[in-house]
Design a protein around this motif. Structure first.
Motif, PDB file in Angstrom:
ATOM      1  N   SER A  15       0.445  -1.003   0.406  1.00 14.00           N
ATOM      2  CA  SER A  15      -0.426  -0.022   0.107  1.00 14.00           C
ATOM      3  C   SER A  15       1.028   0.798  -0.030  1.00 14.00           C
ATOM      4  N   ILE A  16       0.772   2.391  -0.932  1.00 17.04           N
ATOM      5  CA  ILE A  16       1.542   2.715  -0.720  1.00 17.04           C
ATOM      6  C   ILE A  16       0.355   4.290  -0.934  1.00 17.04           C
ATOM      7  N   ALA A  17       0.755   5.388  -0.928  1.00 19.51           N
ATOM      8  CA  ALA A  17      -0.117   6.970  -0.422  1.00 19.51           C
ATOM      9  C   ALA A  17       0.775   8.035  -0.353  1.00 19.51           C
ATOM     10  N   TYR A  18       0.836   9.140  -1.219  1.00 18.64           N
ATOM     11  CA  TYR A  18       1.480  10.254  -1.002  1.00 18.64           C
ATOM     12  C   TYR A  18       0.318  11.811  -0.501  1.00 18.64           C
ATOM     13  N   GLY A  19       0.913  12.138  -0.146  1.00 20.28           N
ATOM     14  CA  GLY A  19      -0.020  13.517  -0.044  1.00 20.28           C
ATOM     15  C   GLY A  19       0.093  13.514   2.187  1.00 20.28           C
ATOM     16  N   LEU A  25      -3.163  10.895  -1.402  1.00 14.78           N
ATOM     17  CA  LEU A  25      -4.047  10.180  -2.753  1.00 14.78           C
ATOM     18  C   LEU A  25      -3.244   8.555  -2.077  1.00 14.78           C
ATOM     19  N   HIS A  26      -3.977   7.320  -2.419  1.00 14.13           N
ATOM     20  CA  HIS A  26      -3.769   6.476  -1.758  1.00 14.13           C
ATOM     21  C   HIS A  26      -3.777   5.541  -3.347  1.00 14.13           C
ATOM     22  N   ALA A  27      -2.869   5.458  -3.741  1.00 17.96           N
ATOM     23  CA  ALA A  27      -2.414   5.162  -5.003  1.00 17.96           C
ATOM     24  C   ALA A  27      -2.261   3.737  -5.083  1.00 17.96           C
ATOM     25  N   VAL A  28      -1.793   2.566  -4.499  1.00 19.16           N
ATOM     26  CA  VAL A  28      -1.349   1.387  -4.633  1.00 19.16           C
ATOM     27  C   VAL A  28      -2.192   1.431  -2.710  1.00 19.16           C
ATOM     28  N   ARG A  29      -3.261  -0.038  -2.618  1.00 18.35           N
ATOM     29  CA  ARG A  29      -3.684  -0.425  -1.673  1.00 18.35           C
ATOM     30  C   ARG A  29      -3.650  -2.384  -2.139  1.00 18.35           C
ATOM     31  N   VAL A 230      -4.065  -7.291 -13.619  1.00 19.31           N
ATOM     32  CA  VAL A 230      -5.419  -6.254 -14.447  1.00 19.31           C
ATOM     33  C   VAL A 230      -4.891  -5.240 -13.121  1.00 19.31           C
ATOM     34  N   LEU A 231      -4.499  -3.796 -12.839  1.00 19.06           N
ATOM     35  CA  LEU A 231      -4.138  -3.171 -12.289  1.00 19.06           C
ATOM     36  C   LEU A 231      -5.415  -1.969 -12.069  1.00 19.06           C
ATOM     37  N   TYR A 232      -6.532  -1.865 -11.239  1.00 20.98           N
ATOM     38  CA  TYR A 232      -7.729  -0.434 -11.972  1.00 20.98           C
ATOM     39  C   TYR A 232      -7.070   0.359 -10.098  1.00 20.98           C
ATOM     40  N   ALA A 233      -7.190   1.978  -9.892  1.00 24.95           N
ATOM     41  CA  ALA A 233      -7.408   3.018  -9.256  1.00 24.95           C
ATOM     42  C   ALA A 233      -6.169   2.099  -8.204  1.00 24.95           C
ATOM     43  N   ARG A 282     -10.307   9.508  -2.264  1.00 23.70           N
ATOM     44  CA  ARG A 282     -11.969   9.457  -1.491  1.00 23.70           C
ATOM     45  C   ARG A 282     -11.845   8.788  -1.551  1.00 23.70           C
ATOM     46  N   PRO A 283     -11.149   7.242  -1.538  1.00 19.98           N
ATOM     47  CA  PRO A 283     -11.442   5.488  -2.298  1.00 19.98           C
ATOM     48  C   PRO A 283     -12.585   5.401  -1.818  1.00 19.98           C
ATOM     49  N   PRO A 284     -13.475   4.560  -3.083  1.00 22.77           N
ATOM     50  CA  PRO A 284     -15.702   3.917  -2.660  1.00 22.77           C
ATOM     51  C   PRO A 284     -14.991   3.038  -1.525  1.00 22.77           C
ATOM     52  N   ALA A 285     -15.726   2.536  -0.306  1.00 27.00           N
ATOM     53  CA  ALA A 285     -16.154   1.254   0.636  1.00 27.00           C
ATOM     54  C   ALA A 285     -15.590  -0.273  -0.170  1.00 27.00           C
TER      55      ALA A 285
END
Length: 683
Positions: A15-19, A25-29, A230-233, A282-285
């Motif tokens: 899991s990676i975040a920016y800011g 920004l939750h770039a990778v989860r 396959v990576l999405y968001a 704000r990633p959706p739940a």
């Protein structure tokens, strides 16, 4: 998601975040995958999905990003726990990366052989002589001609394909355990891409490294890799054997990517994935793809779906993978077509743009200033083409064929020395400075590299709004609303108006570039590789949008591209350039149906497509410039006629089916040779 045991690379729960704060920004989860030694694993997804962020994380090299959790192991060693000194030894030695832009890896002031030798001295402890000899051997390993002489050249003295092969040699120099390829062929022409793909395939068997191949081109990944993720968001939504995923996708997003792909064997409107990536601050739940999914239900928005095993190693993060097979497949119907001119309108019958015998020669002095040898290269040699009003003429060819020189000549960035240009039967000044302002507005260009076209110190609102102010296309108060409309046309949300170019992905920058051009309300748009930086779904949307705008407004396009599948989708007519000369031109459907000029045939054969085998590419460099004798393609032509093709220049003559072709071999002979080749390929 995880792969088979015996892995050389293991990524678990990354899991990676920016800011920070509310703008984080939750770039990778929670991304997990493995790659075995000697295995190639493809990672695909749209721009902004997190592919490159994952790649940099594998080297523990994130600028501005913070790893919030997870494990990365290479050959059993924890990369995230390495001390700075250990990381310096790890990068470039045990793990290496090949970037999309080779010049981002090469020092322009140092000869390429020394750059490889330096890595060998640093990581392998070789002395200067041994390091240099090994550097030359590595350049030979990647099929570069004359490696001993080429090693003494600077990067700017090499073509794009040669630069990329130098970077691959540099990455392989220390025999790494992990090789990361980040869009390594995106900027290459079709035949050079084929050579690089063949090279990667051969080298895999020698170095036995784990390969992470990042791309948005499913055809390239399907040909190169055993497994695909396959990576999405920022989430891995599907994983499995490549052949299974591309033939029987288990996630609606993967199916959407496959439907978005243009194909060289048909011309139809493409079916892009609706909507755009979610706001990752704000990633959706629930399911990250639910808002764009055609099979989603209320349950998809209530909680994040778990990973389901579909068959064997085929996994998908979806509640309803069985519904994917019921999604509409294939194209989205006939292309939008512009209305032709009225029969009695003589002015409208004239071509929008006429190119008449255009010639451009570049001169460079080799050796000492003033007394060195002056070398000439004919970039364009007597090119004559017509672009009908409201239609698209595509120009294709390898790097160095003269495509971009032609584009820049049309917009006045390069002055032609011979021939001329006519816009609606009015002579165009060779230079843009000699053209009146309204003519500059009516003829616009979309550049291949958006970084060179976007002001890094201006927000998107100012960049897209500038043509509106400059050409008086909207009152000041209406500019923000018009900018939002233009961003929506290229599938960017209103929130992008406040961003700077460095806050955008490569694909997002190109979409801003296209919106900026559309803001001028042009009549002729020169499109110089406008979709090469875009992912598949966005490319499909842009191509459809260009055709719809053409049908509604009568826009005319001169479309430069090396992607023949894109050309098949968007163009009405096509011209094939080789070393500055037109070798074939005519209606797109006729040219693609064949029989083709041998050069056109080589371009089509090198095109990687899902479900269609590609013939191996021949790494034969083109001639360094027009010699003026014989057919320029003769040294590479399998159908050449000895004593004729190497002495006589073939005229550009009618073939009787609406085309013009420059070839000494009769059409029947070309057809027979291509039938025999195709029959051999099936056997």
């Amino acid at each position: 998601m995880t792969g088979a045991p015996g892995h050389n690379l293991r990524v678990e729960g990354l899991s990676i975040a920016y800011g920070s704060g509310p703008r984080t920004l939750h770039a990778v989860r929670d991304v997990s995958f493995t790659i075995a030694r000697g295995e190639a694993y493809g990672l695909i997804g749209e721009s902004g999905s997190g592919k490159t962020t994952v790649a940099f994380a594998l080297l523990n090299y994130l600028r501005g990003g913070v790893i919030r959790g997870g494990t990365i192991e290479v050959a059993g060693e924890d990369v995230l726990a390495m001390a700075p000194a250990a990381l310096r030894d790890f990068r470039g030695n045990r793990a290496a990366m090949v970037y999309q832009d080779p010049m981002s890896s090469l020092n322009p002031a140092i000869i390429v052989g020394e750059q490889i030798a330096e890595a060998l001295r640093r990581h392998r402890g070789l002395d200067r002589r041994a390091a240099w000899e090994r550097a030359v051997d590595l350049l030979a390993l990647v099929d570069l001609p004359g490696p001993a002489a080429l090693a003494r050249r600077h990067p700017h003295q090499l073509s794009g394909g040669q630069q990329q092969r130098v970077v691959i040699a540099l990455a392989l120099s220390c025999e790494p355990d992990l090789l990361i390829l980040d869009e390594p062929t995106t900027g290459l022409d079709t035949t050079t891409q084929a050579v690089v793909l063949d090279l990667i395939g051969e080298l895999r068997q020698r170095v036995r490294a784990s390969i992470l191949f990042i791309s948005h081109n499913l055809g390239v990944v399907a040909e190169t890799c055993e497994r695909i993720g396959v990576l999405y968001a920022g989430e891995l939504v599907e994983e499995g054997p490549c052949a299974t995923v591309v033939s029987r996708p288990g996630h609606p997003y993967t199916a959407g990517l496959l439907r978005s792909m243009p194909r060289a064997d048909r011309a139809a409107a493409l079916r892009p994935i609706p909507g755009s990536l979610p706001d990752l601050t704000r990633p959706p739940a629930g399911c990250i793809f639910a808002d764009r999914c055609e099979v989603a239900s209320a349950a998809c928005r209530e909680g994040r779906p778990g990973v389901r095993r579909l068959a064997g190693d085929h996994l998908a993060r979806c509640l309803f993978p069985e519904r994917v097979a019921d999604l509409p497949a294939g194209d989205a119907g006939p292309l939008a077509r512009a209305q032709g001119p009225a029969p009695d309108d003589a002015a409208a019958s004239l071509p929008k743009l006429a190119i008449e015998g255009l010639g451009v020669t570049f001169r460079q002095r080799r050796g000492l200033p003033l007394i060195g040898r002056l070398e000439e290269t004919r970039a364009l040699d007597g090119v004559s083409l017509a672009v009908p009003r409201g239609q698209t003429l595509a120009v294709v060819g390898e790097s160095g064929s003269g495509k971009s020189t032609l584009a820049r000549s049309v917009v006045g960035l390069i002055a032609a020395e011979r021939g001329g240009l006519r816009f609606e039967d009015k002579a165009l000044a060779p230079r843009a400075a000699g053209r009146e302002p309204d003519l500059l507005r009516r003829i616009q260009i979309i550049f291949q590299n958006p970084d060179g076209a976007l002001n890094p110190q201006r927000r998107v609102l100012d960049i897209v709004g500038r043509p509106l102010r400059l050409y008086g296309r909207a009152p000041a108060a209406a500019i923000p609303a018009r900018v939002e409309e233009l961003l929506a046309l290229v599938r960017l949300g209103a929130r992008f108006a406040a961003r700077f170019p460095h806050e955008l992905s490569g694909g997002e920058k190109q979409r801003v570039n296209i919106a900026r051009v559309l803001a001028a309300d042009p009549e002729l748009i020169v499109c110089d590789e406008p979709t090469s930086a875009l992912d598949i779904s966005v490319q499909a949307g842009v191509l459809n949008q260009l055709r719809e705008l053409q049908a509604e407004s009568g826009l005319t396009y001169l479309f430069i591209s090396h992607d023949l599948a894109v050309v098949r989708t968007i163009s009405d007519t096509v011209a094939v350039l080789y070393l500055g000369r037109v070798v074939e031109t005519g209606p797109t459907a006729t040219v693609f149906a064949g029989p083709h000029h041998p050069y056109t045939d080589s371009l089509l054969a090198a095109l990687p497509e899902v479900g269609r085998p590609r013939r191996p590419a021949v790494a034969v460099p083109p001639l360094p410039g027009g010699t003026g004798r014989g057919c320029l393609f003769a040294p590479r032509c399998p159908q050449r006629i000895p004593g004729t093709c190497d002495r006589l220049v073939p005229p550009l003559a009618a073939t009787g089916d609406g085309r013009l072709m420059a070839c000494h071999v009769p059409l029947a002979g070309l057809a027979e040779a291509q039938r025999a080749r195709d029959a051999g390929g099936r056997d």
